[in-house]
Design an enzyme around this catalytic site. Sequence first.
Site, PDB file in Angstrom:
ATOM      1  N   CYS B 170       0.804  -1.226   0.000  1.00  0.00           N
ATOM      2  CA  CYS B 170       0.000   0.000   0.000  1.00  0.00           C
ATOM      3  C   CYS B 170       0.835   1.273   0.000  1.00  0.00           C
ATOM      4  O   CYS B 170       0.263   2.366  -0.008  1.00  0.00           O
ATOM      5  CB  CYS B 170      -0.978  -0.026   1.162  1.00  0.00           C
ATOM      6  SG  CYS B 170      -2.145  -1.381   0.970  1.00  0.00           S
ATOM      7  N   HIS B 310      -2.603   9.174   5.270  1.00  0.00           N
ATOM      8  CA  HIS B 310      -2.961   7.836   4.780  1.00  0.00           C
ATOM      9  C   HIS B 310      -4.411   7.560   5.184  1.00  0.00           C
ATOM     10  O   HIS B 310      -5.188   7.088   4.371  1.00  0.00           O
ATOM     11  CB  HIS B 310      -1.999   6.811   5.378  1.00  0.00           C
ATOM     12  CG  HIS B 310      -2.230   5.411   4.907  1.00  0.00           C
ATOM     13  ND1 HIS B 310      -2.028   5.037   3.604  1.00  0.00           N
ATOM     14  CD2 HIS B 310      -2.656   4.294   5.560  1.00  0.00           C
ATOM     15  CE1 HIS B 310      -2.309   3.738   3.471  1.00  0.00           C
ATOM     16  NE2 HIS B 310      -2.697   3.273   4.636  1.00  0.00           N
ATOM     17  N   GLU B 321      -0.720   6.994  12.685  1.00  0.00           N
ATOM     18  CA  GLU B 321      -0.155   8.129  11.946  1.00  0.00           C
ATOM     19  C   GLU B 321      -0.378   9.449  12.667  1.00  0.00           C
ATOM     20  O   GLU B 321       0.442  10.361  12.534  1.00  0.00           O
ATOM     21  CB  GLU B 321      -0.626   8.163  10.495  1.00  0.00           C
ATOM     22  CG  GLU B 321      -2.056   8.498  10.272  1.00  0.00           C
ATOM     23  CD  GLU B 321      -2.337   8.612   8.772  1.00  0.00           C
ATOM     24  OE1 GLU B 321      -1.490   9.123   8.039  1.00  0.00           O
ATOM     25  OE2 GLU B 321      -3.417   8.173   8.357  1.00  0.00           O
ATOM     26  N   HIS B 347      -9.800   3.036  -0.464  1.00  0.00           N
ATOM     27  CA  HIS B 347      -8.389   2.680  -0.376  1.00  0.00           C
ATOM     28  C   HIS B 347      -8.050   1.737  -1.530  1.00  0.00           C
ATOM     29  O   HIS B 347      -8.385   0.554  -1.498  1.00  0.00           O
ATOM     30  CB  HIS B 347      -8.117   2.015   0.978  1.00  0.00           C
ATOM     31  CG  HIS B 347      -6.673   1.700   1.226  1.00  0.00           C
ATOM     32  ND1 HIS B 347      -5.668   1.968   0.327  1.00  0.00           N
ATOM     33  CD2 HIS B 347      -6.068   1.127   2.296  1.00  0.00           C
ATOM     34  CE1 HIS B 347      -4.508   1.577   0.832  1.00  0.00           C
ATOM     35  NE2 HIS B 347      -4.724   1.060   2.030  1.00  0.00           N
ATOM     36  N   PHE B 406       1.016  -2.993   4.408  1.00  0.00           N
ATOM     37  CA  PHE B 406       1.373  -4.347   4.788  1.00  0.00           C
ATOM     38  C   PHE B 406       2.831  -4.593   4.385  1.00  0.00           C
ATOM     39  O   PHE B 406       3.292  -4.110   3.353  1.00  0.00           O
ATOM     40  CB  PHE B 406       0.463  -5.351   4.084  1.00  0.00           C
ATOM     41  CG  PHE B 406      -0.929  -5.415   4.650  1.00  0.00           C
ATOM     42  CD1 PHE B 406      -1.352  -4.533   5.628  1.00  0.00           C
ATOM     43  CD2 PHE B 406      -1.823  -6.369   4.207  1.00  0.00           C
ATOM     44  CE1 PHE B 406      -2.638  -4.598   6.152  1.00  0.00           C
ATOM     45  CE2 PHE B 406      -3.113  -6.446   4.722  1.00  0.00           C
ATOM     46  CZ  PHE B 406      -3.527  -5.563   5.685  1.00  0.00           C
TER      47      PHE B 406
END
Lengths: 403, 423
Positions: B170, B310, B321, B347, B406
Site C-alpha cells: 500500500c 494515509h 499516523e 483505499h 502491509f
Amino acid sequence: MTASVVVTGLGVVSPNGMGVKDYWAATLGGKHGIGRITRFDPTGYPARLAGQIEDFDAEELLPSRLLPQTDRVTRLALVAADWALADAGADPAHLPEFDMGVITASAAGGFEFGQGELQALWSQGSQYVSAYQSFAWFYAVNSGQISIRNGMKGPSGVVVSEGAGGLDAVAQARRQIRRGTPLIVTGGVDASICPWGWVAQLACGRLTTSDEPDHAYLPFDRDANGYVPGEGGAILIAEDADAARARGVRPYGEVAGYGATIDPRPGSGREPNLAKAIETALADADVNAADIDVVFADGAGDPAGDLAEARAVSTVFGDRGVPVTVPKTMTGRLYSGGAPLDLAAAFLALRDGVIPPTVHIDPCADYPLDLVLGEPRPAELRTALVLARGAGGFNSAMVVRAA
Amino acid sequence: MSGRRVVITGIEVIAPGGVGRENFWNLLSNGRTATRGITFFDPAPFRSRVAAEADFDPYEHGLTPQEVRRLDRAAQFAVVASRGAVADSGLDIPSLDPHRVGVTVGSAVGATMGLDQEYRVVSDGGRLDTVDHTYAVPHLYDYMVPSSFAAEVAWAVGAEGPSTVVSTGCTSGIDSVGYAVELVREGSADVVIAGSSDAPISPITMACFDAIKATTPRHDEPECASRPFDKTRNGFVLGEGTAFFVLEELDSARKRGAHIYAEIAGYATRSNAYHMTGLRPDGVEMAEAIDLALGEARLNPQSIDYINAHGSGTKQNDRHETAAFKRSLGDHAYRTPVSSIKSMVGHSLGAIGSIEIAASALAMEYDVVPPTANLHTPDPECDLDYVPLVARDQLIDAVLTVGSGFGGFQSAMVLATPERSLV
C-alpha cells in the site's frame, strides 16, 4: 555523491546447489539441476521440465511459526538472507536498525500460496480463505518478511521487471546506500512451480517442450526452442565500501555500473535497446568495453531473443571480442532470481579467476560469440558484465569489479 | 546530490466518482463520497460488501478491442492515465531521446482481478487441482508478472529508458513516484512517466480482507462507510483507480514553459520491522520517514501547510499516523490541517499513494484543502484538525503526504512550490 558500493555476502538457493559452496562446486563441475517436475504430475502439460530445488527443509531452517504464513518463495528468500548475512559476517542484532534496509525483486510473489487460497475461495467459499492471504502472496512479501525477521528499519523496496528485476533491485540498493543507508539486503528469489503457476508460465509461449534435461534449455544453440523455468535465486548483502571496511570485512567486489532500458513497442520498427543498456552500464562504471573480462549473458533460449542478445554483445565488444557464459543453463531461468544468481557467479568467478561454463549447447555459428563451453575456463578476471532481460522488453546490465 | 530538482508537469487521475482530474477534484473539493454497495459481483457471502468502484469504460478512453482483451483492468487504467498525463503536460515525447524517458508504475496486487477470474476458469470453479491450461487466456502470464504494466505504459507513451514496476504493497503509489524522482535526480532519465494503478475489487481480495477484518462491514449506509479519524471507524473501504504524472527536471520544464504543479521536494521510506499487518501505536518509523523527507526538501516542519494523511479508517492506522505527525511536527501538527481522501475514494491499495499525490498537487494548484468526509464523532486518540466534511480555502505552498502498508512499509513525500526559500 557516488560512494563505492560493495557486495560482502552471498546467499544462494539454486536448483543445482544450496549455499554458495555447493552451488559453486556444481556450477564449475557442470552439474545441472533440471529434471522432470516432481512437485505435481506434469503429464498433461506441454512443458514438463523445470529447475527444482529438491533438498530444502524449511522446518529445519526457519521457526515453525513462520511456516503457515509463508509461501515456499518466502521461505527460500528468508533462508538465503540468513546465509548471506552470515557470509557477510553481519549480525543484524548488533547493527543500528535504521542502518539496514531490504530491496528485493519479485516476478510472481507467493503464487503457490495464492493457488491454495483461490481454490479455497472457489471450491468452498470466501470464509475459507486464510488470514495470511492478505500478505503471503503479494509481490512485497519477501522484502517485508526479511525486514521483520532481521529487525531492519531502513529503506525497503520491491521491483518487478520480470527477469531483469534482479539487477534493478541491486541498482536500487546501491542508490539507497549512496543516500546514506550503510547496508541493504538485496537480490531476488522466485518460485512458482505449482499447477496454477505452471499454467500461467505456459501462457508466455516460450517454455521448451523438450523432455530431455540435457537438451532442453539451449541458449545460442541452433536447436534453441524455449527455456526451462526454475525456482530459486540469490540474496546479496550490499554495503557502503567504507562501512564494510570499518567492519573489517573483505568484500567480493564492487557494484560498479548499471544501465537499464526497455525495448520499443513491438512492430514499431525501432531497434531493441540491450546495447544501449550495456553502454550506459559501462559509462556508469567508467570502463571501456575492452576492460570487461567476461559477460554473463541473459540467454533467452529462443532464436529471436538469442539473436538480439548476440547482436548487442557483438555491437559493443566486437565479434568474439569477450568471453560469454550462461551458467543458468544448469538451473533454468529463475525469473527475478536469475540475475542475482548470475551476480553471485560473477563475484565467485572474479574471486577464483575462473569462468563457469555454459552446458548442453552446441553453439550456432551465426552468433559471433566466444562462448565458454563445457569446462570452466581459467582467466585473469577483474571486471565482469551481467546481463538480464525481462519479458516485455526490459534490459538491464550491471558491471561488477573485483575488490 | 546533483542539484537536479524534479517537478510534476502533468497529472491524470482515474478514481471512483469520476474519470479525469477535473471530475476527481470536483468530488474532493465538494466533499462527496464515491463508496457504494459492490456491483462487480454478488457481495452477499462477504462480511464487507462496500467498495469504491470507478465507472470506467475503456473504449470511451481510446483503448482498442485487442488492448481491452490483453490488459487487466489495472493495466487499462495505467495506459489511459499515462497518456492523459502526457497530454496534460504538453510534452512532445517523440521529440525527445526515448532512452532518456523512463516509466515507473506502482501496483500492490497487479492483475489480481484477472488472476482471480482466470483461476476460476482453469480450475473449473476450484474443482481441479491440476488446472487446465487449455482454458487459459493468452495473456495470463502478463497477469502473473505485473511488470507487463510498465511495458504497456512505455509502449503507450513511447518511452525506452529505465522502466519498472514498484510493488511495495500500500505504499507502492508513493514509492513508485519516489523511485522515478531518483532516476531524474541522478541523471538516469530526464523525464519519467510515473504513477500507479490497482483494480483489486475482486472476490479473493474481499475474502482476504474479510479474514483479518481490515475492511468495514458498514453496508447499511455504503456512502458513509469510509470514516477515517472518526470514533466509529471500523475498517477501510476497498477502492480502485490510478494516477499518473509527468516528472521532469525543473530547469528544462521551465525552459519549455511547462505548467508546474509542484516540486517533489523530499521522499523517504522506512520499515517498522514489526509485523506484516500490525502497527505499533507510536509511529516511530513513519516519523523517521517524514523527518527524512522534510530534510531532503530543506523545509522546517513549520513550513508544512497541509498533511494529506494515509487515513485508511482502521482503528490502528489512524492512531498510528496521528502519533507520527505529532512526533515529526511537534506543536505544528495541531495547527496543520490533516485530511484523508480515502473517506471519499476508498483505499485502492498500491494506487492510492499516487492518487493522494495528485490530490496534494491539486490542493496546491487551487489553494484548497480537501476535507475528510464522514467525520462526525471525534476520537480522543485522534486529536488533530482533520478538516471534517467541508473543504477549506487556504494558501498551500508545501504538502506532506504519507502512506503505510502491509509488510511494515512507511513512506513520506513532501510536495512544495519550487519558488520556496530553502533553509
